[in-house]
Design an enzyme around this catalytic site. Structure first.
Site, PDB file in Angstrom:
ATOM      1  N   CYS A   1     -11.848  15.706  -4.616  1.00 58.62           N
ATOM      2  CA  CYS A   1     -11.005  16.081  -5.540  1.00 58.62           C
ATOM      3  C   CYS A   1     -11.547  16.678  -6.933  1.00 58.62           C
ATOM      4  CB  CYS A   1      -9.716  15.414  -5.816  1.00 58.62           C
ATOM      5  SG  CYS A   1      -8.772  14.896  -4.479  1.00 58.62           S
TER       6      CYS A   1
ATOM      7  N   HIS B   1      -6.638  18.465 -12.277  1.00 58.45           N
ATOM      8  CA  HIS B   1      -6.467  18.091 -10.818  1.00 58.45           C
ATOM      9  C   HIS B   1      -5.089  17.684 -10.654  1.00 58.45           C
ATOM     10  CE1 HIS B   1      -7.042  16.953  -6.784  1.00 58.45           C
ATOM     11  NE2 HIS B   1      -6.824  15.607  -6.915  1.00 58.45           N
TER      12      HIS B   1
ATOM     13  N   ASN C   1      -1.300  17.936  -3.418  1.00 59.50           N
ATOM     14  CA  ASN C   1      -2.725  17.629  -3.610  1.00 59.50           C
ATOM     15  C   ASN C   1      -3.571  18.316  -2.959  1.00 59.50           C
ATOM     16  OD1 ASN C   1      -5.382  16.709  -4.268  1.00 59.50           O
ATOM     17  ND2 ASN C   1      -4.652  14.632  -4.395  1.00 59.50           N
TER      18      ASN C   1
HETATM   19  O1  UT7 Z   1      -6.567  13.026  -6.025  1.00 58.55           O
HETATM   20  C1  UT7 Z   1      -7.425  12.054  -5.447  1.00 58.55           C
HETATM   21  C2  UT7 Z   1      -6.906  10.665  -6.033  1.00 58.55           C
HETATM   22  N1  UT7 Z   1      -5.836  10.004  -5.627  1.00 58.55           N
HETATM   23  C3  UT7 Z   1      -4.993   9.893  -6.294  1.00 58.55           C
HETATM   24  O2  UT7 Z   1      -5.128   9.883  -7.427  1.00 58.55           O
HETATM   25  C4  UT7 Z   1      -3.728   9.183  -5.808  1.00 58.55           C
HETATM   26  C5  UT7 Z   1      -3.219   8.002  -6.529  1.00 58.55           C
HETATM   27  N2  UT7 Z   1      -2.040   7.279  -6.138  1.00 58.55           N
HETATM   28  C6  UT7 Z   1      -0.846   7.590  -5.975  1.00 58.55           C
HETATM   29  O3  UT7 Z   1      -0.598   8.757  -6.322  1.00 58.55           O
HETATM   30  C7  UT7 Z   1       0.105   6.786  -5.700  1.00 58.55           C
HETATM   31  O4  UT7 Z   1      -0.431   5.489  -5.633  1.00 58.55           O
HETATM   32  C8  UT7 Z   1       0.984   7.066  -4.479  1.00 58.55           C
HETATM   33  C9  UT7 Z   1       1.910   8.295  -4.609  1.00 58.55           C
HETATM   34  C10 UT7 Z   1      -0.075   7.187  -3.275  1.00 58.55           C
HETATM   35  C11 UT7 Z   1       1.897   5.919  -4.131  1.00 58.55           C
HETATM   36  O5  UT7 Z   1       2.906   5.550  -4.965  1.00 58.55           O
HETATM   37  P1  UT7 Z   1       2.850   3.964  -5.871  1.00 58.55           P
HETATM   38  O6  UT7 Z   1       3.861   4.036  -6.702  1.00 58.55           O
HETATM   39  O7  UT7 Z   1       1.442   3.537  -5.929  1.00 58.55           O
HETATM   40  O8  UT7 Z   1       3.478   3.291  -4.624  1.00 58.55           O
HETATM   41  P2  UT7 Z   1       2.917   1.965  -3.789  1.00 58.55           P
HETATM   42  O9  UT7 Z   1       1.969   2.129  -2.827  1.00 58.55           O
HETATM   43  O10 UT7 Z   1       2.750   1.018  -5.090  1.00 58.55           O
HETATM   44  O11 UT7 Z   1       4.355   1.453  -3.043  1.00 58.55           O
HETATM   45  C12 UT7 Z   1       5.335   0.865  -3.894  1.00 58.55           C
HETATM   46  C13 UT7 Z   1       6.573   1.123  -2.789  1.00 58.55           C
HETATM   47  C14 UT7 Z   1       6.124   0.044  -1.554  1.00 58.55           C
HETATM   48  O12 UT7 Z   1       7.260  -0.600  -1.427  1.00 58.55           O
HETATM   49  P3  UT7 Z   1       7.525  -2.030  -1.696  1.00 58.55           P
HETATM   50  O13 UT7 Z   1       6.519  -3.047  -0.932  1.00 58.55           O
HETATM   51  O14 UT7 Z   1       7.582  -2.131  -3.071  1.00 58.55           O
HETATM   52  O15 UT7 Z   1       8.845  -2.409  -1.147  1.00 58.55           O
HETATM   53  C15 UT7 Z   1       5.842   1.010  -0.523  1.00 58.55           C
HETATM   54  O16 UT7 Z   1       5.989   0.565   0.863  1.00 58.55           O
HETATM   55  O17 UT7 Z   1       6.964   2.290  -2.405  1.00 58.55           O
HETATM   56  C16 UT7 Z   1       6.942   2.107  -0.820  1.00 58.55           C
HETATM   57  N3  UT7 Z   1       6.382   3.536  -0.348  1.00 58.55           N
HETATM   58  C17 UT7 Z   1       7.399   4.390  -0.246  1.00 58.55           C
HETATM   59  N4  UT7 Z   1       8.705   4.469   0.060  1.00 58.55           N
HETATM   60  C18 UT7 Z   1       9.204   5.684   0.472  1.00 58.55           C
HETATM   61  C19 UT7 Z   1       5.303   4.030  -0.256  1.00 58.55           C
HETATM   62  N5  UT7 Z   1       5.309   5.227   0.017  1.00 58.55           N
HETATM   63  C20 UT7 Z   1       6.294   5.526   0.266  1.00 58.55           C
HETATM   64  C21 UT7 Z   1       7.149   6.899   0.892  1.00 58.55           C
HETATM   65  N6  UT7 Z   1       8.543   6.572   0.769  1.00 58.55           N
HETATM   66  N7  UT7 Z   1       6.275   7.801   1.316  1.00 58.55           N
END
Ligand code: UT7
Length: 316
Positions: free
Chosen positions: A113, A243, A273
């Site tokens: 990225c 980005h 992204n």
């Molecule tokens: O560009 C390169 C660098 N990349 C990045 O900078 C990406 C950085 N990371 C992110 O943007 C975020 O971490 C994500 C968008 C990938 C994920 O968001 P998050 O707020 O960090 O979610 P999480 O992985 O901590 O998950 C929170 C909750 C979980 O449920 P519980 O365990 O709290 O019940 C997940 O299972 O959200 C759930 N979850 C979803 N729910 C609905 C994870 N993905 C989804 C989804 N739809 N697609």
């Protein structure tokens, strides 16, 4: 001493779109969750048979058409990509072939990225050294081709596209200061394994939450580091062209800059992204929409797999 300046920008997005509602049909998610957690509403996705070099070629044509150049004026092509058509030859060589330009060097840069900032910094150095005068720099990726659409935690993020710029030798900057950096210790947090388990295709594996925290902290530090020694301060920056990884990361960087979000070029809602393509796509959108104007000061910054990160302070 010679400087470098961006003289034209271009972009290309494949026609096919993948909305959050489309994703709701693939796995358990919701438009509301995706919008709130990422800021994404839709992404563009390549059709079968379309590849990264096709996207890069069309973005390059767009930039060349907007410049006063004949394509044969270009004396170097650099493409930032993580999703090359083939292991080799490079996407840059494919773009050179498609443009029909002969007898100039062409090569790819791989910094995921952050790739566009790496490619821009490389091109700027070549111009400052006097080796080349007109460089085509492209960021192009087909992230959908390495996305696991059974992994809802990161499949929601990725899109395909390409952005291009032409960088030219200039008496004044242009590129005021660039930083590139990396730390290979966190490989397992964000990677595509070469030999994945169970004969699955090569797809992105990411511990999103951990990556998110490191990205925000790193980008926070890079703002001060970039401005240091330039004579510019936060208040001098007219636009943040970041980005596009997650709207919440963009908001955190804007806050660090004491900037309101109307001074941030946001495309993540429409593009997702697009990795190396996201900054040149956003820059092109900012310029072609008339929001970014001549002589304004822009900060571009990126963080990605590696980890790699970088920034560029520029005057357009
Ligand atoms: O560009 C390169 C660098 N990349 C990045 O900078 C990406 C950085 N990371 C992110 O943007 C975020 O971490 C994500 C968008 C990938 C994920 O968001 P998050 O707020 O960090 O979610 P999480 O992985 O901590 O998950 C929170 C909750 C979980 O449920 P519980 O365990 O709290 O019940 C997940 O299972 O959200 C759930 N979850 C979803 N729910 C609905 C994870 N993905 C989804 C989804 N739809 N697609």
């Amino acid at each position: 001493m010679s400087y470098s300046k961006i003289v034209a920008t271009g972009s290309f997005l494949p026609k096919k779109k993948l909305s959050n509602t489309d994703l709701e049909k693939i796995f358990d998610t919701s438009d509301e969750w995706i919008r709130t957690r990422t800021g994404i509403e839709q992404r563009h996705i390549v059709e079968d048979g379309q590849s990264t070099s096709d996207l890069a070629y069309f973005a390059a044509l767009d930039a060349i058409e907007k410049s006063s150049y004949d394509k044969n004026d270009i004396n170097l092509i650099i493409v930032a990509t993580t999703t090359p058509d083939k292991i080799f030859p490079s996407v840059a060589c494919a773009v050179q072939r498609k443009l029909g330009i002969k007898n100039i060097p062409a090569f790819d840069v791989q910094a995921v990225c952050s790739g566009f900032i790496y490619a821009l910094t490389t091109a700027d150095s070549f111009i400052k050294s006097g080796m080349y005068q007109k460089i085509l720099v492209i960021g192009a990726d087909c992230m959908s081709t390495i996305t696991d659409y059974t992994d809802r935690s990161n499949a929601i993020l990725w899109g395909d596209g390409a952005g291009a710029i032409i960088l030219e030798a200039s008496e004044e900057p242009g590129i005021i200061k660039s930083i590139i950096n990396s730390n290979g210790e966190y490989e397992d947090l964000l990677h595509v394994p070469r030999k994945p388990k169970d004969n699955k295709p090569n797809t992105i594996e990411m511990q999103g939450n951990a990556v998110f925290k490191i990205a925000v902290n790193t980008l926070d530090q890079i703002v001060d580091e970039t401005l240091q020694g330039t004579g510019f301060s936060k208040g001098d920056i007219d636009w943040l062209v970041p980005h596009q990884a997650n709207i919440r990361i963009l908001q955190a960087t804007a806050k660090k800059l004491d900037m309101t979000m109307d001074k941030v070029i946001v495309t993540i809602n429409k593009h997702g992204n697009t990795s190396a393509a996201s900054i040149p796509l956003a820059l092109n959108e900012g310029i072609t929409s008339g929001r970014i104007k001549k002589n304004e000061i822009i900060l571009m910054e990126a963080f990605g797999g590696g980890f790699t990160w970088g920034s560029s302070l520029i005057k357009v």
